[in-house]
Design a protein around this motif. Structure first.
Motif, short mmCIF file in Angstrom:
data_model
loop_
_atom_site.label_atom_id
_atom_site.label_comp_id
_atom_site.label_asym_id
_atom_site.label_seq_id
_atom_site.Cartn_x
_atom_site.Cartn_y
_atom_site.Cartn_z
N UNK A 2 15.76 41.69 42.34
CA UNK A 2 16.92 42.03 41.09
C UNK A 2 16.35 41.00 40.21
N UNK A 4 18.56 39.58 38.15
CA UNK A 4 19.58 38.43 38.20
C UNK A 4 18.84 37.44 39.18
N UNK A 5 18.38 37.83 40.09
CA UNK A 5 17.80 36.90 41.10
C UNK A 5 16.82 36.10 40.34
N UNK A 8 18.00 33.67 38.18
CA UNK A 8 18.58 32.53 38.69
C UNK A 8 17.36 31.61 39.13
N UNK A 212 15.66 33.89 52.59
CA UNK A 212 14.43 34.00 52.92
C UNK A 212 13.29 33.18 52.38
N UNK A 215 12.56 33.63 48.98
CA UNK A 215 13.76 33.32 47.86
C UNK A 215 13.61 31.62 47.69
#
Lengths: 297, 228
Positions: A2, A4-5, A8, A212, A215
Motif C-alpha cells: 500500500x 500508505x505503507x 511510512x 514480515x 516490511x
C-alpha cells in the motif's frame, strides 16, 4: 504494498537517519572518503588507459618492398596481407609519398633531403595496421616471410616493451579499484551495522508482533541507499570540478607530445553516475547484510 | 486450541530442554506454567510462539503445525499470538500510544482502525490518560500494562506471557493479574509462565509443572507446589 505503507517506510528511514545523526554522519563520511579515492583513481586510470591507447594506436608496420618487384605483384602482395586474420587495414605508400612524409617529419632539417627527389633512395612500402595493437608483432613476423619484402619495421623491441608497460598498468589499476571498492563495502557495512545494532530491539519487537521480513527491511533499504547516495555527493563534485580544472591545466601541455586527455564531457557525467550508483549499492548492501542477522528471531 | 505432541528440544550446545512434552490446552483456558529455573519453562513457552523450533514433535495452534511452519509464514502466525515478557520490551523512543499502535502498523492496518483499537485497549488496561507519555516516565506496572495492551490490540486468540510479574512488586503484580483475568474472561486463552507462588495459589487455575524438560504435574485448580 500500500502507498500508505511506502510512505511510512520513507518516513521511518528519514526519521532514523536524523535520530542516529552521528552514526549517519560516520557512515556518510566513510562512503565519501572511499568514493573520493575510487573517483580519483578512476579518473587517473581512465586517462592512462586513454593515453596508452593513443600511443598503441600509433603503432603500425612498415613493410618495405624490393625494388625489383613488378607492378602486378604489388596487388597480390596487398591482397595477401589483407587476408591475414588480425590485419585491419593495408595502405600503399609510394616512395615519393614516403620521402615527402620524411621531409615533413624532420622539419627544417628535412629540407636538406629535398634534393633527393630526383634520385629517391627510399623503397615503396605498405603500411599495415593490426586490428589490436597487441597483435602487431605477430602480424609483422608473418609478413616478413613473404617474397619481395625487403624489410619489416614496426619499432621492434620498443613496441613490445610499451605493451608490457600498458598491460601491467591496466591490471594494477583494476586490482586497485576492486580492492578499494571492497574496502569501502567493508568499512561502510561495519559502520551501518553499528547503527542497526542499536535498533535490534526494535527489529525483535517488530518480528514478535508479526511484521514480515520485507516490511522490516524496507526502511533499512531506503536508509542505506540514502546514506550511500549522500556519501557520493562530495566525490562527484570533486571529480567534476577537479577534472575540469586539471584538464584545462594539463591538456595544452600534452599537445606537444601528440596525446590528449579524455574530454571533460561526457566522462565526468558517466563517472558521476557511476559513483552515485556505487555509493547507493554499497549503502544498500551494507544495511541489508546487517539487518539480515537480526531478522532470525 | 494448543496441542503439543511428543515435543523434544535439544539446543545446539547439547542442552536437552524439552524431553517429550504432550499437552492439550483448550480455547479460553487459563494455564500457569511453573517449575524451577532451567527446567525448560522458557523453552516450552518459546516453542508456542515459534521463537524456538522443536527438534522433534508437533505443536498445533489452531490447526497450524508450528514445527513444520515455513519461515515466511511465521509473521502471519505471530499475529494470532500475543506475547508478553518480564522486561516489557517497549520501544523507549515511542510514546505509549505509538508503542501500542506499532503492532497494528506492521500489519498495515488503516489509521482509522488503529486509532480506534489503540484507545480501546488503553482504556482496558487503564492507561488512556497516559497515551502521550514515554515508557521511562511510567512505573514498572504501567509499562507492563502497555506491553499487554500491545499484545492484545489485534485481538489474538492466545496470549503467552513469560513471567509477566517477575519485575513487579506484589501489589502491582496483582493489578496486572486483574487485567489477565479480564482478558481471559473475554474468551482469550492465556498461558503464563510464572514464579509467583502467591498468585498461583490464590487465583486458582490449571497448573502445569515442568521439571527436567518433562511435565511432572498437570492439575485443574492446582497449587504452585514449590517453596519460594
Amino acid at each position: 504494498m500500500k502507498s500508505r505503507t511506502l510512505k511510512r517506510h520513507f518516513a521511518e528511514a528519514f526519521k532514523s537517519l536524523g535520530r542516529n545523526g552521528w552514526m549517519s554522519f560516520a557512515s556518510v563520511s566513510a562512503v565519501t572518503v572511499t568514493l573520493l579515492l575510487v573517483g580519483v583513481f578512476l579518473v587517473v586510470l581512465l586517462n592512462l588507459n586513454h593515453l596508452a591507447s593513443q600511443i598503441e594506436g600509433d603503432v603500425e608496420i612498415r613493410a618495405y618492398i624490393d625494388r625489383t618487384t613488378k607492378q602486378s605483384e604489388y596487388n597480390d602482395l596487398q591482397q595477401k596481407m589483407e587476408q591475414i586474420p588480425n590485419v585491419n587495414e593495408v595502405k600503399f605508400q609510394s616512395k615519393e609519398d614516403g620521402l615527402q612524409e620524411l621531409i615533413k617529419s624532420l622539419g627544417d632539417e628535412g629540407k636538406a633531403f629535398s634534393s633527393l627527389k630526383n634520385e629517391n633512395p627510399l623503397p615503396d612500402a605498405f603500411i599495415i595496421k593490426a586490428k589490436k595493437p597487441q597483435d602487431t608483432s605477430t602480424v609483422a613476423s608473418e609478413i616478413e616471410k613473404y617474397d619481395h619484402i625487403k624489410k619489416v619495421d614496426y619499432g621492434q623491441g620498443t613496441v613490445e616493451r610499451l605493451f608490457k608497460v600498458t598491460g601491467v598498468a591496466r591490471n594494477v589499476g583494476l586490482v586497485l579499484i576492486v580492492g578499494l571498492i571492497f574496502t569501502a563495502m567493508f568499512l561502510i557495512s561495519n559502520t551501518i551495522k553499528l547503527t542497526i545494532l542499536s535498533r535490534r530491539k526494535e527489529i525483535e519487537i517488530m518480528k514478535l508482533v508479526g511484521a514480515t521480513n520485507g516490511f522490516i527491511r524496507w526502511p533499512y533499504f531506503i536508509e542505506g541507499f540514502t546514506l550511500g547516495l549522500m556519501g557520493s555527493i562530495i566525490p562527484i563534485l570533486v571529480v567534476i570540478f577537479g577534472y575540469e580544472f586539471l584538464h584545462g591545466q594539463v591538456n595544452n601541455q600534452l599537445d606537444t607530445v601528440f596525446v590528449k586527455l579524455l574530454p571533460v564531457y561526457p566522462m565526468v557525467l558517466q563517472l558521476s553516475i557511476m559513483l552515485a550508483v556505487i555509493g547507493g549499492l554499497i549503502g544498500v548492501w551494507g544495511s541489508m547484510t546487517s539487518v539480515r542477522k537480526f531478522l532470525k528471531v | 486450541m494448543i496441542e503439543m505432541k511428543d515435543v523434544w528440544k535439544t539446543y545446539p550446545n547439547g542442552v536437552m530442554a524439552l524431553n517429550g512434552i504432550d499437552i492439550y490446552i483448550d480455547k479460553g483456558e487459563f494455564v500457569y506454567v511453573v517449575g524451577p529455573s532451567g527446567a525448560g519453562k522458557s523453552t516450552f513457552v518459546k516453542c508456542m510462539y515459534r521463537e524456538e523450533k522443536p527438534t522433534k514433535g508437533s505443536i498445533l495452534i489452531q490447526g497450524t503445525d508450528l514445527a513444520k511452519l515455513r519461515e515466511r509464514h511465521i509473521p502471519k502466525m505471530r499475529r494470532k499470538i500475543g506475547v508478553i515478557f518480564q522486561d516489557f520490551k517497549l520501544l523507549p523512543k515511542l510514546t505509549v500510544y505509538e508503542n501500542v499502535a506499532f503492532a497494528l502498523e506492521v500489519i498495515e492496518e488503516s489509521p482509522k482502525v488503529i486509532r480506534q483499537r489503540v484507545m480501546e485497549v488503553l482504556d482496558l488496561v487503564g492507561l488512556k490518560n497516559k497515551a502521550r507519555s514515554f515508557p521511562d516516565e511510567l512505573s514498572g506496572g504501567e509499562q507492563q500494562r502497555v506491553s499487554i495492551a500491545r499484545s492484545i490490540v489485534n485481538h489474538p486468540p492466545v496470549i503467552i506471557a513469560d513471567e509477566p510479574t517477575g519485575n513487579l512488586d506484589p501489589e502491582t503484580a496483582w493489578e496486572i493479574m486483574d487485567i489477565f483475568k479480564e482478558i481471559n474472561e473475554r474468551g482469550t486463552t492465556v498461558v503464563m509462565a510464572t514464579h509467583n507462588k502467591d498468585i498461583v495459589n490464590s487465583f486458582k487455575k490449571r497448573v502445569i509443572a515442568i521439571e527436567g524438560g518433562r511435565i511432572v504435574r498437570d492439575e485443574q485448580k492446582g497449587e504452585y507446589g514449590y517453596e519460594i
